[in-house]
Design a protein around this motif. Sequence first.
Motif, PDB file in Angstrom:
ATOM      1  N   ARG A   1      29.883  19.558  61.950  1.00 27.24           N
ATOM      2  CA  ARG A   1      28.641  20.330  62.031  1.00 27.24           C
ATOM      3  C   ARG A   1      27.431  19.400  62.005  1.00 27.24           C
ATOM      4  O   ARG A   1      26.453  19.620  62.733  1.00 27.24           O
ATOM      5  N   MET A   2      27.476  18.384  61.193  1.00 31.19           N
ATOM      6  CA  MET A   2      26.376  17.436  61.111  1.00 31.19           C
ATOM      7  C   MET A   2      26.197  16.702  62.445  1.00 31.19           C
ATOM      8  O   MET A   2      25.081  16.558  62.955  1.00 31.19           O
ATOM      9  N   VAL A   3      27.281  16.241  63.030  1.00 32.28           N
ATOM     10  CA  VAL A   3      27.210  15.522  64.303  1.00 32.28           C
ATOM     11  C   VAL A   3      26.619  16.415  65.394  1.00 32.28           C
ATOM     12  O   VAL A   3      25.802  15.983  66.209  1.00 32.28           O
ATOM     13  N   LEU A   4      27.019  17.687  65.406  1.00 37.78           N
ATOM     14  CA  LEU A   4      26.538  18.608  66.429  1.00 37.78           C
ATOM     15  C   LEU A   4      25.063  18.970  66.257  1.00 37.78           C
ATOM     16  O   LEU A   4      24.368  19.231  67.239  1.00 37.78           O
ATOM     17  N   SER A   5      24.589  18.999  65.030  1.00 38.20           N
ATOM     18  CA  SER A   5      23.251  19.541  64.781  1.00 38.20           C
ATOM     19  C   SER A   5      22.174  18.509  64.488  1.00 38.20           C
ATOM     20  O   SER A   5      20.989  18.774  64.708  1.00 38.20           O
ATOM     21  N   ASP A   6      22.534  17.322  64.002  1.00 42.89           N
ATOM     22  CA  ASP A   6      21.539  16.326  63.605  1.00 42.89           C
ATOM     23  C   ASP A   6      21.151  15.483  64.816  1.00 42.89           C
ATOM     24  O   ASP A   6      21.629  14.360  65.003  1.00 42.89           O
ATOM     25  N   TYR A   7      20.232  16.004  65.625  1.00 45.12           N
ATOM     26  CA  TYR A   7      19.856  15.325  66.861  1.00 45.12           C
ATOM     27  C   TYR A   7      19.009  14.086  66.601  1.00 45.12           C
ATOM     28  O   TYR A   7      18.794  13.276  67.506  1.00 45.12           O
TER      29      TYR A   7
ATOM     30  N   LEU B   1      19.943  20.287  80.077  1.00 48.67           N
ATOM     31  CA  LEU B   1      19.967  21.144  78.894  1.00 48.67           C
ATOM     32  C   LEU B   1      20.960  20.660  77.847  1.00 48.67           C
ATOM     33  O   LEU B   1      20.576  20.303  76.739  1.00 48.67           O
ATOM     34  N   ILE B   2      22.245  20.624  78.177  1.00 53.17           N
ATOM     35  CA  ILE B   2      23.228  20.345  77.129  1.00 53.17           C
ATOM     36  C   ILE B   2      23.307  18.880  76.750  1.00 53.17           C
ATOM     37  O   ILE B   2      23.873  18.548  75.718  1.00 53.17           O
ATOM     38  N   THR B   3      22.758  17.989  77.587  1.00 54.49           N
ATOM     39  CA  THR B   3      22.839  16.571  77.240  1.00 54.49           C
ATOM     40  C   THR B   3      21.461  15.928  77.167  1.00 54.49           C
ATOM     41  O   THR B   3      21.264  14.802  77.586  1.00 54.49           O
ATOM     42  N   THR B   4      20.503  16.662  76.623  1.00 51.06           N
ATOM     43  CA  THR B   4      19.181  16.100  76.342  1.00 51.06           C
ATOM     44  C   THR B   4      18.790  16.418  74.904  1.00 51.06           C
ATOM     45  O   THR B   4      19.343  17.314  74.279  1.00 51.06           O
ATOM     46  N   ASP B   5      17.832  15.690  74.404  1.00 47.04           N
ATOM     47  CA  ASP B   5      17.319  15.867  73.050  1.00 47.04           C
ATOM     48  C   ASP B   5      15.885  16.390  73.110  1.00 47.04           C
ATOM     49  O   ASP B   5      15.246  16.332  74.160  1.00 47.04           O
ATOM     50  N   PRO B   6      15.357  16.878  71.978  1.00 42.77           N
ATOM     51  CA  PRO B   6      13.934  17.228  71.942  1.00 42.77           C
ATOM     52  C   PRO B   6      13.096  15.974  72.224  1.00 42.77           C
ATOM     53  O   PRO B   6      13.532  14.854  71.920  1.00 42.77           O
ATOM     54  N   PRO B   7      11.904  16.126  72.819  1.00 41.14           N
ATOM     55  CA  PRO B   7      11.235  17.406  73.105  1.00 41.14           C
ATOM     56  C   PRO B   7      11.640  18.044  74.443  1.00 41.14           C
ATOM     57  O   PRO B   7      11.354  19.199  74.672  1.00 41.14           O
ATOM     58  N   ARG B   8      12.303  17.251  75.307  1.00 40.25           N
ATOM     59  CA  ARG B   8      12.671  17.792  76.624  1.00 40.25           C
ATOM     60  C   ARG B   8      13.587  19.005  76.483  1.00 40.25           C
ATOM     61  O   ARG B   8      13.398  20.024  77.151  1.00 40.25           O
ATOM     62  N   HIS B   9      14.584  18.900  75.615  1.00 39.96           N
ATOM     63  CA  HIS B   9      15.513  20.016  75.430  1.00 39.96           C
ATOM     64  C   HIS B   9      14.770  21.267  74.976  1.00 39.96           C
ATOM     65  O   HIS B   9      15.049  22.375  75.457  1.00 39.96           O
TER      66      HIS B   9
END
Length: 393
Positions: free
Chosen positions: A45-51, A78-86
């Motif tokens: 869960r941490m790996v999936l959520s801690d961007y 979408l699925i392979t970008t991070d904020p702020p672009r995501h």
Amino acid sequence: MLKSLFSPEVRRNPYPVYTHLRTSQSVLYAEELQLWSVFRYEEVRMVLSDYTRFSSQYGQPNPVPQTPSDQARTGSSLITTDPPRHTRLRSLVNRAFTPRQVTALEPRIKAIANELIDGAVMNGRLDLVKEVSYPLPVIVIAEMLGIPAEDRSKFKHWSDDVVASADQMIGGDGGDSQRSHQEMNAYFREVIADRREHPKDDLVSALIQAEEDHQQLTEEDILALCWLLLVAGNETTTNLITNAVRTFLEYPEEFEKLRANPDLMASAIEEVLRYRSPIQAMFRMTKEDVNLGEQRIPKGERVIAWIGSANRDEEKFLHADKFNIMRHPNQHIAFGHGIHFCLGAPLARLEAKTALEALLQRFSEIKRVDDAALEPTRGFIVHGVTSLPLAVK
């Protein structure tokens, strides 16, 4: 032990291997694959959520900047970008993919499910995958995208190749995935060009028109989203419906509870998502040195979060290897966690609920035709079977 998870034999039933790895070495490095694996619920869960520490950039070693065609090919918008672009892209897509739009699809999904069952049943036999659980989500997503019925057959081939291409990440054969990506992009470029000239009441037109702060999606963004909707809208739901029936038949007592109380369907679907997660794994990449479990993972390393293992973690779920349609609470992470939680989760749940209700209403008896070994779907990331013959009456 880790490499065995990618073999067809283990992919039929990976759960004993997951259990061994969770209890023996929950964070494991495979030198030959240049890949870290994480198996316990809290760490997955941490790996999936801690961007901030685990990037969703496409999980290749020593990544290079992607060209627009690479972005469209990999779905990186979408699925392979991070904020702020995501954040910006997801907000734009949400405008064209609202819960109200999903709910409005229910009558049509129900009609499609019953039409498929009508056309499939011959002499009390049907193949659930080939005749119901595969075509249903394909038809739904094709209609949402405004794709002509005669082109739907292309979707299965493209989708299967795209999913199988993930095997290249662990040194496997990607098959004809590059050709399928090229064909799919060429096809959707024509669709996008047509919708710019002749807008329709479909999702492609809505994506073209979506705006926030006067920023529109680029053509590459829309291509990547069409790719994502095609693959996620097809493979995940197909395997969810199939895994549900397969599991119901393996647990007849739970199946009878469901028949006796159809209101348990939503809870039963959540338990299927936990017990046999349609998506078994997701990639991330470390953005800095990270301590995880008893391991220190350096910056720039690929990490695979094993969702299928996390959802069977005994430290999180009581009697984790038991299928219980009344399980509560059920905090599975089958659809991911955090900002990348699956955009299509409400649609997948609705399609599964509608299809399963139709099967239970139409047939008082559902059985496996034989006990032959089931063939796993292509690509280690997904979990399902290619065929599930049933006898019904």
